[in-house]
Motif scaffolding. Structure first.
Motif, PDB file in Angstrom:
ATOM      1  N   GLY A  89      39.861  60.562  58.768  1.00  0.00           N
ATOM      2  CA  GLY A  89      38.955  61.541  58.197  1.00  0.00           C
ATOM      3  C   GLY A  89      38.062  62.268  59.179  1.00  0.00           C
ATOM      4  N   TYR A  90      38.179  61.989  60.473  1.00  0.00           N
ATOM      5  CA  TYR A  90      37.336  62.627  61.487  1.00  0.00           C
ATOM      6  C   TYR A  90      38.074  63.829  62.077  1.00  0.00           C
ATOM      7  CZ  TYR A  90      34.533  58.367  61.223  1.00  0.00           C
ATOM      8  OH  TYR A  90      33.751  57.314  60.790  1.00  0.00           O
ATOM      9  N   GLU A  91      38.015  64.959  61.390  1.00  0.00           N
ATOM     10  CA  GLU A  91      38.799  66.120  61.792  1.00  0.00           C
ATOM     11  C   GLU A  91      38.351  66.731  63.116  1.00  0.00           C
ATOM     12  OE1 GLU A  91      39.263  69.115  58.866  1.00  0.00           O
ATOM     13  OE2 GLU A  91      40.575  67.887  57.605  1.00  0.00           O
ATOM     14  N   GLU A  92      37.137  66.415  63.561  1.00  0.00           N
ATOM     15  CA  GLU A  92      36.657  66.990  64.812  1.00  0.00           C
ATOM     16  C   GLU A  92      37.516  66.580  66.015  1.00  0.00           C
ATOM     17  OE1 GLU A  92      33.796  63.426  63.964  1.00  0.00           O
ATOM     18  OE2 GLU A  92      35.029  64.851  62.842  1.00  0.00           O
ATOM     19  N   TYR A  93      38.303  65.520  65.853  1.00  0.00           N
ATOM     20  CA  TYR A  93      39.103  65.049  66.988  1.00  0.00           C
ATOM     21  C   TYR A  93      40.385  65.856  67.194  1.00  0.00           C
ATOM     22  CZ  TYR A  93      35.788  61.276  67.333  1.00  0.00           C
ATOM     23  OH  TYR A  93      34.623  60.569  67.493  1.00  0.00           O
ATOM     24  N   TRP A  94      40.658  66.821  66.305  1.00  0.00           N
ATOM     25  CA  TRP A  94      41.757  67.743  66.577  1.00  0.00           C
ATOM     26  C   TRP A  94      41.523  68.477  67.899  1.00  0.00           C
ATOM     27  CZ3 TRP A  94      46.381  67.734  64.694  1.00  0.00           C
ATOM     28  CH2 TRP A  94      46.634  67.347  63.384  1.00  0.00           C
ATOM     29  N   THR A  95      40.273  68.787  68.192  1.00  0.00           N
ATOM     30  CA  THR A  95      39.971  69.516  69.428  1.00  0.00           C
ATOM     31  C   THR A  95      40.386  68.716  70.649  1.00  0.00           C
ATOM     32  OG1 THR A  95      38.130  70.702  68.399  1.00  0.00           O
ATOM     33  CG2 THR A  95      38.139  70.578  70.800  1.00  0.00           C
ATOM     34  N   ASP A  96      40.029  67.439  70.694  1.00  0.00           N
ATOM     35  CA  ASP A  96      40.414  66.608  71.828  1.00  0.00           C
ATOM     36  C   ASP A  96      41.934  66.497  71.934  1.00  0.00           C
ATOM     37  OD1 ASP A  96      37.788  66.208  72.441  1.00  0.00           O
ATOM     38  OD2 ASP A  96      37.722  64.098  71.855  1.00  0.00           O
ATOM     39  N   MET A  97      42.605  66.275  70.801  1.00  0.00           N
ATOM     40  CA  MET A  97      44.051  66.126  70.841  1.00  0.00           C
ATOM     41  C   MET A  97      44.705  67.375  71.427  1.00  0.00           C
ATOM     42  SD  MET A  97      46.908  65.506  67.851  1.00  0.00           S
ATOM     43  CE  MET A  97      46.261  63.933  67.296  1.00  0.00           C
ATOM     44  N   ALA A  98      44.248  68.538  70.977  1.00  0.00           N
ATOM     45  CA  ALA A  98      44.829  69.785  71.459  1.00  0.00           C
ATOM     46  C   ALA A  98      44.537  70.018  72.933  1.00  0.00           C
ATOM     47  CB  ALA A  98      44.307  70.954  70.628  1.00  0.00           C
ATOM     48  N   LEU A  99      43.272  69.879  73.326  1.00  0.00           N
ATOM     49  CA  LEU A  99      42.891  70.177  74.711  1.00  0.00           C
ATOM     50  C   LEU A  99      43.464  69.174  75.697  1.00  0.00           C
ATOM     51  CD1 LEU A  99      39.159  71.323  74.392  1.00  0.00           C
ATOM     52  CD2 LEU A  99      41.251  72.680  74.286  1.00  0.00           C
ATOM     53  N   PHE A 100      43.456  67.892  75.344  1.00  0.00           N
ATOM     54  CA  PHE A 100      43.965  66.874  76.252  1.00  0.00           C
ATOM     55  C   PHE A 100      45.467  67.034  76.469  1.00  0.00           C
ATOM     56  CE2 PHE A 100      40.656  63.221  76.200  1.00  0.00           C
ATOM     57  CZ  PHE A 100      39.624  64.130  76.224  1.00  0.00           C
ATOM     58  N   ALA A 101      46.200  67.339  75.403  1.00  0.00           N
ATOM     59  CA  ALA A 101      47.656  67.436  75.505  1.00  0.00           C
ATOM     60  C   ALA A 101      48.082  68.647  76.318  1.00  0.00           C
ATOM     61  CB  ALA A 101      48.284  67.499  74.113  1.00  0.00           C
ATOM     62  N   ARG A 102      47.512  69.816  76.017  1.00  0.00           N
ATOM     63  CA  ARG A 102      48.008  71.047  76.628  1.00  0.00           C
ATOM     64  C   ARG A 102      47.426  71.268  78.023  1.00  0.00           C
ATOM     65  NH1 ARG A 102      47.915  74.480  72.366  1.00  0.00           N
ATOM     66  NH2 ARG A 102      48.454  76.276  73.635  1.00  0.00           N
ATOM     67  N   ASN A 103      46.543  70.385  78.447  1.00  0.00           N
ATOM     68  CA  ASN A 103      45.964  70.518  79.783  1.00  0.00           C
ATOM     69  C   ASN A 103      46.329  69.322  80.672  1.00  0.00           C
ATOM     70  OD1 ASN A 103      44.515  73.145  79.655  1.00  0.00           O
ATOM     71  ND2 ASN A 103      43.555  72.157  77.897  1.00  0.00           N
ATOM     72  N   GLN A 104      45.491  68.275  80.711  1.00  0.00           N
ATOM     73  CA  GLN A 104      45.725  67.213  81.695  1.00  0.00           C
ATOM     74  C   GLN A 104      47.021  66.442  81.477  1.00  0.00           C
ATOM     75  OE1 GLN A 104      43.278  66.968  84.196  1.00  0.00           O
ATOM     76  NE2 GLN A 104      44.839  65.843  85.311  1.00  0.00           N
ATOM     77  N   LEU A 105      47.421  66.218  80.227  1.00  0.00           N
ATOM     78  CA  LEU A 105      48.653  65.463  79.991  1.00  0.00           C
ATOM     79  C   LEU A 105      49.836  66.121  80.679  1.00  0.00           C
ATOM     80  CD1 LEU A 105      50.181  63.129  78.500  1.00  0.00           C
ATOM     81  CD2 LEU A 105      50.559  64.775  76.650  1.00  0.00           C
ATOM     82  N   VAL A 106      50.030  67.403  80.446  1.00  0.00           N
ATOM     83  CA  VAL A 106      51.204  68.068  81.033  1.00  0.00           C
ATOM     84  C   VAL A 106      50.983  68.403  82.500  1.00  0.00           C
ATOM     85  CG1 VAL A 106      52.056  68.909  78.838  1.00  0.00           C
ATOM     86  CG2 VAL A 106      50.457  70.320  80.130  1.00  0.00           C
ATOM     87  N   GLU A 107      49.731  68.566  82.924  1.00  0.00           N
ATOM     88  CA  GLU A 107      49.478  68.786  84.350  1.00  0.00           C
ATOM     89  C   GLU A 107      49.799  67.543  85.168  1.00  0.00           C
ATOM     90  OE1 GLU A 107      48.188  71.630  86.331  1.00  0.00           O
ATOM     91  OE2 GLU A 107      49.295  72.356  84.604  1.00  0.00           O
ATOM     92  N   ASN A 108      49.693  66.374  84.553  1.00  0.00           N
ATOM     93  CA  ASN A 108      49.987  65.125  85.267  1.00  0.00           C
ATOM     94  C   ASN A 108      51.482  64.879  85.433  1.00  0.00           C
ATOM     95  OD1 ASN A 108      47.335  64.457  85.676  1.00  0.00           O
ATOM     96  ND2 ASN A 108      47.419  62.496  84.611  1.00  0.00           N
TER      97      ASN A 108
END
Length: 569
Positions: free
Chosen positions: A322-341
């Protein structure tokens, strides 16, 4: 795209790259046994076997290859996946524990409870994908029951003021290793310390085991381990801060949230959220996550891709809670540092294909085989090539799990509505979704059936939103953080667009200030730029920096602080 200026977030591309790694960085002479240790800075470069190859890796790589093959919908890699399965199904011993084969590079044969946290998810995936898989079901059941039989159950609290019965199950393992010949030997240990948290990474997979197979023993074990961790272990303080291994703590946090969702016990959800939020406070806005908390000086810290996977997985669990605010982290973390690594350049690697593979070493085409791997230690702005675990087998097993979570959740179909949760190019049975980030702020959805279309709104979109239907302006409805286009016919084109400019944001990292260039949800540059493999060089108009082998040196890593001072350019 002829007008494309910046690299796009394309999870299928990352999946293809890592599939190449998973199918090539293996030893064909030993039924495709993985190589954990890659040394690209050596001359010539090499990969080497070590004990962990036949311990956690056969489990995590099974899960990883299944994840990317599912994303890609391909038969490529099926034979290698079967090899990983065969390895998982070997070397089982007493108490249902998995050990490893006696290879020349192994020493004392033992089972680690931490490693069982990688084996159980693989078994879960086998059973979930094929409920008739009796062998996987038996191994999973015996593993859960075997581990449950080995815990210490704390039943009474004997204190100076008297004896008090524990009201909840409290379980802990006597040690972090179990010898194949000798069982628990308390004179031996892994030396990692933190037994409570390291042994508890299986929490998430235990809850999944309960969900898949209605295994009450798995739920009981998960509950007892969680209660010990949150109580007598004293691992976390009242703010859920801790000292130690972030990968383990993050993985446990996702397990706690899932346990809370399944049991309805909000305490587990709140504590899992608290752990996540503490790790988030140590991380960057774009997903750089430290490997350890309060263990090393800040200037020595680096980012292990495993930790990014944990944050994405836990963010997903929190969203489901129910904590929808964490969509932001999921999106930013995946499309940035995850794939950059992920390693995408290897022109600096020295190879010698005249050397034969022997004694657990391989030299053949390391420069080609290492493409698609994930680093075990990135800096803020680069990957240090000579750092131990510049490429890490454990991270190669974890990153695809995060990719699959994001890919699965990015576009969903819920009660007659196509929901674009994360901007991404994706084709589903119900719709085709296209996005133009980071070039322009536009998302396009073309349904394949009559339905509603909803697009999640994020802070980076600003307040100037424009909706269109088949090229004509329209005003969609607003429902919470979604804009909803009603009654869209098959073949209609829905567009949501907003202005997009480059914003340079100052972010303090390990006591140093970085200038992070954002375009909406994507980081396109970081200053100062790093050495070795530079990260976030996403402007296609600027040639990539490719280091020479002579420039390779050791370097450490970073820890992030709060975001400050955004300015446009």
């Amino acid at each position: 795209m002829s007008n494309q200026t910046y690299e796009k977030f394309e999870p299928l591309h990352n999946a293809r790259l890592v599939l190449g790694y998973l199918t090539s960085m293996v030893d064909e002479k030993i039924d495709n046994l993985p190589y954990w240790l890659i040394l690209p800075h050596k001359k010539p470069a090499e990969a080497a076997h070590c004990r962990v190859d036949d311990a956690e890796l056969v489990g995590s790589w099974y899960e990883a290859i299944d994840a990317v093959r599912s994303m890609l919908g391909t038969e490529e890699g099926a034979a290698v996946q079967e090899s990983f399965r065969r390895h998982v199904m070997k070397s089982w011993g007493e108490h249902g524990l998995r050990f490893h084969e006696p290879y020349p590079w192994t020493h004392t044969n033992h089972s680690s409870f931490h490693e069982m946290g990688y084996i159980l998810p693989a078994l879960n995936r086998m059973v979930e994908k094929n409920p008739g898989d009796a062998e996987a079901e038996t191994r999973a059941s015996e593993l859960v029951r075997g581990m449950r039989s080995l815990v210490i159950e704390r039943k009474v609290r004997t204190f100076w003021s008297g004896d008090f019965a524990e009201k909840e199950p409290i379980y802990e393992f006597p040690n972090d290793v179990y010898l194949k010949d000798g069982g628990f030997d308390l004179t031996r240990h892994t030396g990692r310390g933190e037994h409570a948290i390291r042994n508890a990474i299986m929490l998430h997979s235990l809850v999944r085991r309960y969900e898949i197979a209605h295994d009450e023993v798995a739920l009981d074990l998960a509950t007892g381990l969680a209660n010990h961790l949150l109580g007598p272990s004293r691992y976390f303080n009242y703010k859920m801060e801790f000292f130690g291994h972030v990968h383990s703590a993050g993985w446990v946090a996702s397990g706690l949230v899932r346990l809370g969702r399944v049991t309805g016990n909000l305490r587990y959800i709140k504590t899992g959220k608290g752990i996540y939020d503490y790790i988030r406070s140590l991380s960057s806005s774009f997903g750089w996550v430290p490997e350890y908390a309060q263990w090393h000086p800040h200037h020595e810290e680096h980012c292990e891709t495993c930790c990014i996977k944990d944050m994405i997985e836990c963010a997903n669990e929190l969203i489901l809670a129910g904590y929808e605010e964490y969509w932001t982290d999921m999106a930013l973390f995946a499309r940035n540092q995850l794939v950059e690594n992920q390693v995408k350049v290897s022109s600096y690697v020295v190879t010698d294909n005249t050397l034969p593979d022997s004694d657990g070493l391989t030299y053949r085409d390391i420069d080609k085989r290492m493409i698609g791997g994930f680093t075990g230690g990135s800096l803020v702005n680069s990957i240090s090539l000579s750092k131990f675990r510049s490429i890490a087998g454990c991270c190669v097993g974890m990153a695809p799990v995060a990719l699959e979570i994001v890919w699965t959740r990015a576009v969903e179909f819920q009660e007659g509505t196509v929901v674009v949760q994360i901007p991404v190019d994706k084709d589903t049975e119900e719709a085709t979704v296209r996005m133009d980030y980071p070039n322009t702020g536009r998302i396009t959805v073309t349904p394949k059936r009559h339905c509603h279309v909803a697009i999640r709104l994020y802070g980076w979109m600003g307040g100037e939103l424009h909706g269109r239907m088949n090229g004509k302006g329209c005003t969609p409805d607003r429902e919470g953080n979604l804009v909803v286009f009603r009654h869209v016919a098959a073949g209609d084109v829905v567009e949501l667009e907003h202005p997009l400019e480059t914003a340079v944001v100052k972010e303090t990292v390990r006591g140093e200030e970085y200038s992070v260039s954002w375009r909406g949800c994507d980081v396109i540059d970081i200053l100062p730029r790093g050495e070795h493999l530079r990260l976030y060089q996403r402007d296609l108009r600027i040639p990539k920096y490719v280091p020479s082998a002579e420039n390779v040196q050791f370097s450490g890593a970073a820890n992030y602080g709060p975001t400050q001072q955004a300015q446009k350019k």
